[in-house]
Write an enzyme that holds these catalytic residues in place. Structure first.
Site, PDB file in Angstrom:
ATOM      1  CB  SER A  17      -0.959  -0.012   1.189  1.00 47.93           C
ATOM      2  OG  SER A  17      -1.919  -1.036   1.037  1.00 47.93           O
ATOM      3  CE  LYS A  66      -9.620  -5.423   5.567  1.00 49.12           C
ATOM      4  NZ  LYS A  66      -9.844  -5.944   4.202  1.00 49.12           N
ATOM      5  N   GLY A 133     -13.997 -10.408   7.370  1.00 48.80           N
ATOM      6  CA  GLY A 133     -14.010  -9.013   6.971  1.00 48.80           C
ATOM      7  C   GLY A 133     -13.917  -8.796   5.477  1.00 48.80           C
TER       8      GLY A 133
END
Length: 290
Positions: A17, A66, A133
């Site tokens: 990310s 999450k 999740g």
């Protein structure tokens, strides 16, 4: 001064990310500093609060937090409410209503399937594996894409049924037949098969038999890199079309970036560059999801 963001989870050391968001920032001319935030398994909320208090503007959330992230937000988007899980937080001030939770996993998955892979979901039969999740975030946008049927199969049937029950009205509104099944009764010959379990991450076998496939089925694992290779080889062996979760990773990141910065980056060149990196022989090491 750059606005600070991060991916928060445990583990996060292999997350792609930061590289993705750095490319998005360069492409759009945004001043963004994006890093990693390793949170103790028993101290996620404290670590996240400290990050926000330090002046950060938001974060992405990965496994296994999450559901906890969703609970911490004062505001939730409709798709986060439906999932009861969040992979994106924007640290809005109390005067603005407090933290905003979103879930971009599902819209990222649908965009990767329909745009990047060029596979229509409308009118198709879809099998979604898992009720954690990842699948919770994916189910609402998958329904919105208008398949004829979605079967949610999970090791715990009760968890699958609870997720189906929560989405029942949404499915009815979109004319989608939605049912829950146990793994040993997952059905056969789907048009699209999505593995949202952690089986690949843990090195386990595909949790269902090859009967769920037919020649030409799109078989997508939400993992990517070496972790996804056994699944991709399995799908190829049974004449399905294998696909990993790299496109989903990039597309959901773009949705998060748009929520934070008000501009949606072009995912095509970022995905192509990341694909070249991931597929290079020198990168053959365990990769973790967002």
């Amino acid at each position: 001064m750059s606005d600070r963001y991060a991916v928060a989870g445990n583990p996060v050391e292999h997350s792609r990310s930061p590289a993705i968001h750095q490319q998005f920032a360069q492409q759009t001319g945004q001043a963004v500093d994006y890093g990693r935030l390793l949170c103790p398994l028993d101290g996620f909320k404290a670590a996240l609060q400290a990050f926000a208090d330090s002046g950060a503007r938001g974060c992405n959330i990965t496994v296994p937090f999450k559901f906890e992230a969703f609970e911490m937000a004062a505001q939730r988007t409709p798709r986060a409410e439906l999932a009861q899980a969040a992979n994106t937080l924007r640290f809005d001030a109390q005067a603005e209503g407090g933290w905003l939770a979103d879930n971009t996993d599902g819209v990222g998955l649908v965009r990767d399937i329909t745009v990047n892979a060029g596979v229509a979901l409308s009118g198709q039969r879809v099998l979604l594996l898992g009720a954690g999740g990842a699948s919770a975030g994916a189910l609402g946008p998958l329904i919105e894409a208008g398949p004829a049927e979605i079967v949610l199969a999970n090791r715990s049937f009760d968890k699958a049924q609870a997720l189906v029950d929560r989405h029942a009205d949404w499915a009815a509104a979109h004319g989608v037949r939605l049912t829950a099944r146990a793994l040993d009764n997952a059905g056969q010959a789907y048009d699209v098969f999505i593995n949202g379990t952690a089986a690949s991450l843990s090195g386990g076998d595909v949790p269902v038999g090859p009967g769920v496939l037919r020649p030409g089925t799109l078989a997508l694992d939400m993992m990517y890199g070496p972790a996804a290779q056994p699944f991709l080889q399995w799908a190829h062996h049974y004449h399905a079309v294998p696909r990993d979760g790299l496109g989903m990773l990039v597309e959901q990141a773009a949705e998060s970036f748009a929520l934070w910065r008000g501009v949606r980056p072009d995912t095509g060149p970022v995905l192509a560059a990341l694909r070249a990196q991931i597929d290079a022989p020198s990168t053959l090491q365990n990769k973790k999801p967002l």
